[in-house]
Write a protein that holds these residues in place. Structure first.
Motif, PDB file in Angstrom:
ATOM      1  N   ASP A  85       0.825  -1.207   0.000  1.00 39.18           N
ATOM      2  CA  ASP A  85       0.000   0.000   0.000  1.00 39.18           C
ATOM      3  C   ASP A  85       0.860   1.258   0.000  1.00 39.18           C
ATOM      4  OD1 ASP A  85      -2.600  -1.192   0.026  1.00 39.18           O
ATOM      5  OD2 ASP A  85      -2.254  -1.758   2.101  1.00 39.18           O
ATOM      6  N   VAL A  86       1.941   1.249   0.775  1.00 35.80           N
ATOM      7  CA  VAL A  86       2.845   2.398   0.787  1.00 35.80           C
ATOM      8  C   VAL A  86       3.480   2.580  -0.588  1.00 35.80           C
ATOM      9  CG1 VAL A  86       4.980   3.344   1.760  1.00 35.80           C
ATOM     10  CG2 VAL A  86       3.301   2.244   3.262  1.00 35.80           C
ATOM     11  N   ASP A  87       3.889   1.478  -1.199  1.00 40.45           N
ATOM     12  CA  ASP A  87       4.486   1.549  -2.545  1.00 40.45           C
ATOM     13  C   ASP A  87       3.497   2.139  -3.555  1.00 40.45           C
ATOM     14  OD1 ASP A  87       6.843   0.480  -1.623  1.00 40.45           O
ATOM     15  OD2 ASP A  87       6.446  -1.552  -2.336  1.00 40.45           O
ATOM     16  N   LEU A  88       2.224   1.749  -3.435  1.00 42.34           N
ATOM     17  CA  LEU A  88       1.221   2.244  -4.378  1.00 42.34           C
ATOM     18  C   LEU A  88       0.991   3.742  -4.201  1.00 42.34           C
ATOM     19  CD1 LEU A  88      -0.817   1.758  -6.583  1.00 42.34           C
ATOM     20  CD2 LEU A  88      -2.471   1.008  -4.849  1.00 42.34           C
ATOM     21  N   ILE A  89       0.872   4.189  -2.952  1.00 42.06           N
ATOM     22  CA  ILE A  89       0.709   5.626  -2.712  1.00 42.06           C
ATOM     23  C   ILE A  89       1.932   6.385  -3.225  1.00 42.06           C
ATOM     24  CG2 ILE A  89       0.431   7.417  -0.955  1.00 42.06           C
ATOM     25  CD1 ILE A  89      -0.962   5.344   0.794  1.00 42.06           C
ATOM     26  N   THR A  90       3.113   5.842  -2.969  1.00 43.97           N
ATOM     27  CA  THR A  90       4.348   6.487  -3.420  1.00 43.97           C
ATOM     28  C   THR A  90       4.367   6.625  -4.938  1.00 43.97           C
ATOM     29  OG1 THR A  90       5.552   5.570  -1.526  1.00 43.97           O
ATOM     30  CG2 THR A  90       6.862   6.372  -3.369  1.00 43.97           C
ATOM     31  N   THR A  91       3.942   5.585  -5.639  1.00 45.61           N
ATOM     32  CA  THR A  91       3.913   5.623  -7.102  1.00 45.61           C
ATOM     33  C   THR A  91       2.912   6.653  -7.593  1.00 45.61           C
ATOM     34  OG1 THR A  91       4.526   3.277  -7.193  1.00 45.61           O
ATOM     35  CG2 THR A  91       3.619   4.235  -9.188  1.00 45.61           C
ATOM     36  N   LEU A  92       1.760   6.745  -6.943  1.00 45.65           N
ATOM     37  CA  LEU A  92       0.774   7.767  -7.299  1.00 45.65           C
ATOM     38  C   LEU A  92       1.358   9.171  -7.143  1.00 45.65           C
ATOM     39  CD1 LEU A  92      -2.571   6.480  -5.699  1.00 45.65           C
ATOM     40  CD2 LEU A  92      -2.218   7.054  -8.111  1.00 45.65           C
ATOM     41  N   ILE A  93       2.035   9.399  -6.028  1.00 48.94           N
ATOM     42  CA  ILE A  93       2.634  10.714  -5.777  1.00 48.94           C
ATOM     43  C   ILE A  93       3.689  11.026  -6.840  1.00 48.94           C
ATOM     44  CG2 ILE A  93       4.069  12.037  -4.173  1.00 48.94           C
ATOM     45  CD1 ILE A  93       2.659  10.537  -1.884  1.00 48.94           C
ATOM     46  N   ARG A  94       4.539  10.048  -7.141  1.00 49.93           N
ATOM     47  CA  ARG A  94       5.582  10.260  -8.140  1.00 49.93           C
ATOM     48  C   ARG A  94       4.979  10.519  -9.521  1.00 49.93           C
ATOM     49  NH1 ARG A  94       9.667   5.534  -8.293  1.00 49.93           N
ATOM     50  NH2 ARG A  94      10.578   6.950  -9.854  1.00 49.93           N
ATOM     51  N   TYR A  95       3.898   9.820  -9.855  1.00 47.38           N
ATOM     52  CA  TYR A  95       3.249  10.019 -11.159  1.00 47.38           C
ATOM     53  C   TYR A  95       2.698  11.432 -11.267  1.00 47.38           C
ATOM     54  CZ  TYR A  95       0.142   9.268 -15.137  1.00 47.38           C
ATOM     55  OH  TYR A  95      -0.491   9.370 -16.355  1.00 47.38           O
ATOM     56  N   ASP A  96       2.011  11.888 -10.226  1.00 49.51           N
ATOM     57  CA  ASP A  96       1.454  13.237 -10.247  1.00 49.51           C
ATOM     58  C   ASP A  96       2.567  14.289 -10.264  1.00 49.51           C
ATOM     59  OD1 ASP A  96      -1.117  12.258 -10.252  1.00 49.51           O
ATOM     60  OD2 ASP A  96      -1.416  12.470  -8.095  1.00 49.51           O
ATOM     61  N   ALA A  97       3.646  14.030  -9.517  1.00 45.66           N
ATOM     62  CA  ALA A  97       4.761  14.982  -9.482  1.00 45.66           C
ATOM     63  C   ALA A  97       5.431  15.071 -10.846  1.00 45.66           C
ATOM     64  CB  ALA A  97       5.778  14.571  -8.421  1.00 45.66           C
ATOM     65  N   ALA A  98       5.573  13.935 -11.523  1.00 47.77           N
ATOM     66  CA  ALA A  98       6.169  13.940 -12.861  1.00 47.77           C
ATOM     67  C   ALA A  98       5.296  14.732 -13.824  1.00 47.77           C
ATOM     68  CB  ALA A  98       6.362  12.514 -13.364  1.00 47.77           C
TER      69      ALA A  98
ATOM     70  N   LEU B 127       0.953   1.540 -12.118  1.00 47.68           N
ATOM     71  CA  LEU B 127      -0.351   1.830 -11.515  1.00 47.68           C
ATOM     72  C   LEU B 127      -1.450   0.996 -12.174  1.00 47.68           C
ATOM     73  CD1 LEU B 127      -0.010   5.700 -11.163  1.00 47.68           C
ATOM     74  CD2 LEU B 127      -0.005   4.020  -9.306  1.00 47.68           C
ATOM     75  N   LEU B 128      -1.383   0.851 -13.483  1.00 47.28           N
ATOM     76  CA  LEU B 128      -2.351  -0.005 -14.170  1.00 47.28           C
ATOM     77  C   LEU B 128      -2.257  -1.446 -13.689  1.00 47.28           C
ATOM     78  CD1 LEU B 128      -2.138   1.298 -17.858  1.00 47.28           C
ATOM     79  CD2 LEU B 128      -4.141   1.419 -16.345  1.00 47.28           C
ATOM     80  N   ALA B 129      -1.021  -1.921 -13.530  1.00 49.90           N
ATOM     81  CA  ALA B 129      -0.816  -3.294 -13.067  1.00 49.90           C
ATOM     82  C   ALA B 129      -1.338  -3.495 -11.658  1.00 49.90           C
ATOM     83  CB  ALA B 129       0.671  -3.639 -13.127  1.00 49.90           C
ATOM     84  N   ALA B 130      -1.373  -2.408 -10.863  1.00 51.84           N
ATOM     85  CA  ALA B 130      -1.865  -2.487  -9.488  1.00 51.84           C
ATOM     86  C   ALA B 130      -3.381  -2.349  -9.409  1.00 51.84           C
ATOM     87  CB  ALA B 130      -1.198  -1.414  -8.629  1.00 51.84           C
ATOM     88  N   GLY B 131      -4.034  -2.215 -10.555  1.00 48.40           N
ATOM     89  CA  GLY B 131      -5.490  -2.136 -10.573  1.00 48.40           C
ATOM     90  C   GLY B 131      -6.049  -0.730 -10.533  1.00 48.40           C
ATOM     91  N   CYS B 132      -5.205   0.280 -10.712  1.00 51.62           N
ATOM     92  CA  CYS B 132      -5.678   1.667 -10.710  1.00 51.62           C
ATOM     93  C   CYS B 132      -6.347   2.004 -12.046  1.00 51.62           C
ATOM     94  CB  CYS B 132      -4.525   2.629 -10.451  1.00 51.62           C
ATOM     95  SG  CYS B 132      -3.757   2.436  -8.825  1.00 51.62           S
ATOM     96  N   THR B 133      -7.247   2.978 -12.002  1.00 51.68           N
ATOM     97  CA  THR B 133      -8.006   3.370 -13.185  1.00 51.68           C
ATOM     98  C   THR B 133      -7.545   4.738 -13.674  1.00 51.68           C
ATOM     99  OG1 THR B 133      -9.939   2.168 -12.371  1.00 51.68           O
ATOM    100  CG2 THR B 133     -10.308   3.792 -14.115  1.00 51.68           C
TER     101      THR B 133
ATOM    102  N   ARG C  45      -5.886  16.941 -16.422  1.00 46.88           N
ATOM    103  CA  ARG C  45      -4.641  16.207 -16.197  1.00 46.88           C
ATOM    104  C   ARG C  45      -4.908  14.707 -16.147  1.00 46.88           C
ATOM    105  NH1 ARG C  45      -2.290  18.219 -10.774  1.00 46.88           N
ATOM    106  NH2 ARG C  45      -4.460  17.837 -10.204  1.00 46.88           N
ATOM    107  N   GLU C  46      -3.969  13.940 -16.653  1.00 50.05           N
ATOM    108  CA  GLU C  46      -4.063  12.487 -16.582  1.00 50.05           C
ATOM    109  C   GLU C  46      -3.647  12.036 -15.182  1.00 50.05           C
ATOM    110  OE1 GLU C  46      -1.563  11.007 -19.634  1.00 50.05           O
ATOM    111  OE2 GLU C  46      -2.891  11.631 -21.256  1.00 50.05           O
ATOM    112  N   ARG C  47      -4.543  11.305 -14.505  1.00 51.77           N
ATOM    113  CA  ARG C  47      -4.258  10.835 -13.155  1.00 51.77           C
ATOM    114  C   ARG C  47      -4.782   9.416 -13.013  1.00 51.77           C
ATOM    115  NH1 ARG C  47      -5.570  14.769  -8.477  1.00 51.77           N
ATOM    116  NH2 ARG C  47      -3.834  13.599  -7.606  1.00 51.77           N
TER     117      ARG C  47
END
Length: 208
Positions: A108-121, A183-189, A197-199
């Motif tokens: 769960d921490v990894d997923l949140i971290t990836t979301l933050i990094r994606y938005d920051a990028a 994120l897609l592999a983790a089941g995110c939409t 913006r793409e999120r």
């Protein structure tokens, strides 16, 4: 008091007094932000967005209070299980006195971290702005070269500036695409927010 304890203390102060949390730690790693966001979500918040502020592009991570029944149940359960979080005392999902996730919380921490990094990028790669700079920069250097006569210095800059900016844009786009695949592999939409913006939206939030 350790750095992790200071981060947790500051976070808990916001959790108990505010409906909007802002995490600003200029030298923190992304994983630290992910761990802090995880703790906040355990107490009834949800990650909202990240902004890059100033010339140094300092990350400001925002979380808002989640009013959904599931989030409120999670907050009540964690408040009961961890009634007095702080320095030297346990907090949800982390080893004592640290921001290192326990195995059950790592994904769960990894997923949140990836979301933050994606938005920051996405915030860093303002395509329109970078393209404008890539073309305006050479024009400015050429003009300065004509005015000052320093062709040996300014002409190379006129060539290198767009190459550097376009290269940085390409690297950022590639990096963000890889984060999106994770994120897609983790089941995110994938979605587009109100600003276009793409999120990504996560699956149903984790439990207690």
């Amino acid at each position: 008091m350790s750095l992790a304890d200071r981060h947790i203390t500051a976070l808990m102060r916001q959790i108990t007094t505010q409906d909007v949390i802002e995490l600003v730690h200029p030298f923190a790693e992304w994983q630290t932000f992910g761990a802090l966001a995880y703790i906040a979500e355990c107490y009834g918040f949800r990650y909202a967005d990240v902004r890059l502020v100033g010339k140094q592009k300092i990350a400001h991570i925002h979380l808002v209070r989640d009013t959904s029944p599931q989030a409120q149940q999670r907050a009540a359960a964690n408040s009961a299980a961890f009634p007095d979080p702080g320095p030297g005392r346990p907090v949800p999902g982390m080893y004592l006195g640290s921001l290192t996730p326990v195995p059950e919380a790592q994904a769960d921490v990894d997923l949140i971290t990836t979301l933050i990094r994606y938005d920051a990028a996405g915030a860093a790669a303002n395509r329109r702005q970078l393209l404008a700079m890539a073309w305006a920069g050479p024009a400015l250097f050429l003009l300065l070269a004509v005015v000052t006569g320093k062709y040996a210095v300014l002409l190379p800059l006129a060539v290198l500036t767009p190459a550097f900016l376009l290269g940085a844009l390409r690297i950022n786009v590639t990096r963000r695409a890889k984060l999106g695949e994770r994120l897609l592999a983790a089941g995110c939409t994938p979605v587009r927010d109100d600003a276009g913006r793409e999120r990504f939206v996560r699956p149903v939030s984790y439990g207690v």
